[in-house]
Motif scaffolding. Sequence first.
Motif, short mmCIF file in Angstrom:
data_model
loop_
_atom_site.label_atom_id
_atom_site.label_comp_id
_atom_site.label_asym_id
_atom_site.label_seq_id
_atom_site.Cartn_x
_atom_site.Cartn_y
_atom_site.Cartn_z
N GLY A 52 1.98 14.55 1.42
CA GLY A 52 1.35 15.38 2.58
C GLY A 52 0.23 14.85 3.14
N LEU A 53 -0.47 13.83 2.78
CA LEU A 53 -1.77 13.28 3.34
C LEU A 53 -1.38 12.33 4.55
CD1 LEU A 53 -3.89 12.59 -0.05
CD2 LEU A 53 -4.12 14.44 1.60
N ARG A 54 -2.21 12.36 5.46
CA ARG A 54 -1.95 11.43 6.54
C ARG A 54 -2.98 10.55 6.35
NH1 ARG A 54 -3.03 15.30 10.68
NH2 ARG A 54 -4.25 16.25 9.12
N ILE A 55 -2.89 9.17 6.42
CA ILE A 55 -3.82 8.13 6.21
C ILE A 55 -3.32 6.94 6.98
CG2 ILE A 55 -4.77 6.36 4.52
CD1 ILE A 55 -3.99 8.60 2.27
N ALA A 56 -4.62 6.36 7.58
CA ALA A 56 -4.73 5.34 8.56
C ALA A 56 -5.35 4.23 7.87
CB ALA A 56 -5.26 5.77 9.89
N LEU A 57 -4.76 2.93 8.33
CA LEU A 57 -5.27 1.70 7.40
C LEU A 57 -5.76 0.82 8.38
CD1 LEU A 57 -4.06 0.08 4.26
CD2 LEU A 57 -4.45 -1.18 6.20
N VAL A 58 -6.85 0.26 8.42
CA VAL A 58 -7.40 -0.85 9.63
C VAL A 58 -7.78 -2.02 8.68
CG1 VAL A 58 -8.96 -1.43 11.33
CG2 VAL A 58 -8.42 0.88 11.08
N TYR A 59 -7.26 -3.32 9.10
CA TYR A 59 -7.54 -4.24 8.01
C TYR A 59 -7.69 -5.26 9.41
CZ TYR A 59 -2.94 -6.23 9.27
OH TYR A 59 -1.65 -6.81 9.90
N SER A 60 -8.73 -6.31 8.84
CA SER A 60 -9.15 -7.67 9.61
C SER A 60 -8.02 -8.71 9.25
CB SER A 60 -10.27 -7.90 9.17
OG SER A 60 -10.83 -9.36 9.70
N ARG A 61 -7.85 -9.33 10.63
CA ARG A 61 -6.95 -10.50 10.55
C ARG A 61 -7.59 -11.89 10.24
NH1 ARG A 61 -5.59 -8.10 15.40
NH2 ARG A 61 -6.52 -9.60 16.39
N PHE A 62 -8.95 -11.80 10.21
CA PHE A 62 -9.85 -12.93 10.03
C PHE A 62 -9.74 -12.90 8.17
CE2 PHE A 62 -13.77 -15.55 9.24
CZ PHE A 62 -13.73 -16.37 10.52
N ASN A 63 -9.62 -14.31 7.85
CA ASN A 63 -9.45 -14.60 6.36
C ASN A 63 -8.09 -13.91 6.06
OD1 ASN A 63 -11.55 -16.11 5.54
ND2 ASN A 63 -12.90 -13.84 6.05
N THR A 64 -7.11 -14.11 6.84
CA THR A 64 -5.56 -13.69 6.83
C THR A 64 -5.05 -13.57 5.58
OG1 THR A 64 -5.40 -14.28 9.11
CG2 THR A 64 -3.31 -13.57 7.89
N PRO A 65 -4.86 -14.65 4.87
CA PRO A 65 -4.35 -14.37 3.41
C PRO A 65 -4.95 -13.30 2.40
CG PRO A 65 -4.56 -16.88 3.84
CD PRO A 65 -5.35 -15.79 4.93
N VAL A 66 -6.03 -13.30 2.68
CA VAL A 66 -7.09 -12.20 1.79
C VAL A 66 -6.67 -10.66 2.25
CG1 VAL A 66 -9.11 -11.27 0.90
CG2 VAL A 66 -8.56 -13.71 0.68
N CYS A 67 -6.94 -10.70 3.45
CA CYS A 67 -6.75 -9.45 4.11
C CYS A 67 -5.31 -8.85 4.15
CB CYS A 67 -7.26 -9.37 5.65
SG CYS A 67 -8.76 -9.67 5.80
N GLU A 68 -4.47 -9.64 4.59
CA GLU A 68 -2.98 -9.09 4.16
C GLU A 68 -2.49 -8.65 2.89
OE1 GLU A 68 -0.59 -12.06 5.93
OE2 GLU A 68 -0.85 -11.38 8.07
N GLY A 69 -3.35 -9.38 1.86
CA GLY A 69 -3.08 -8.97 0.52
C GLY A 69 -3.58 -7.78 0.07
N LEU A 70 -4.80 -7.46 0.69
CA LEU A 70 -5.50 -6.36 0.45
C LEU A 70 -4.70 -5.13 1.25
CD1 LEU A 70 -9.20 -7.10 1.56
CD2 LEU A 70 -8.65 -6.20 -0.66
N ARG A 71 -4.21 -5.38 2.30
CA ARG A 71 -3.11 -4.38 2.87
C ARG A 71 -2.04 -4.00 2.14
NH1 ARG A 71 -0.04 -7.29 7.44
NH2 ARG A 71 0.80 -7.78 5.22
N ASP A 72 -1.37 -5.13 1.48
CA ASP A 72 -0.05 -4.95 0.83
C ASP A 72 -0.35 -4.16 -0.28
OD1 ASP A 72 0.98 -6.21 3.07
OD2 ASP A 72 1.45 -8.23 1.88
N ALA A 73 -1.60 -4.59 -1.05
CA ALA A 73 -1.63 -3.95 -2.26
C ALA A 73 -2.09 -2.46 -2.03
CB ALA A 73 -2.88 -4.34 -3.09
#
Length: 157
Positions: free
Chosen positions: A18-39
Amino acid sequence: MTLSKNIQFIAPDMNGAGLRIALVYSRFNTPVCEGLRDAALDELNKLGVKESDLLVTSVPGALEIPLVLQTLAKSRRFDALIGLGAVIRGETYHFELVSNESGAGVTQVTLDHGVPIANAILTTETDEQAEVRVDEKGRDAAKVAVEMANLQKVLKA
């Protein structure tokens, strides 16, 4: 000191249903940031947050994260927010500027709007240090967002 039955205690609540959550991630240092996002997204799923209750967006770099978090906080549509990024030391003073200002910006949004924000903008010396922290910090951000959203709901009730 041990807690007696006379002390009011609020236990951590890790149920994301029931929680509504928004996630904002940086595209700089893409592999790291996409990994953070996916985790983070994987952990939010494990905690019971439905995909239909998530909003995910990206920004160019860590300095842009606080502005988008502020816009999301002002909308009052979300119980918690997550900011993900990676600032890796280079050879200039820019590292300190980006690290300090992005962190201060995230904190300011939280305090100004009363919306919990899990800050997982990594600040590391090397790419390798960032890569080692990706999974744990992404998952930690999800857990912090859920726990703090639930705590705020209890405290405001």
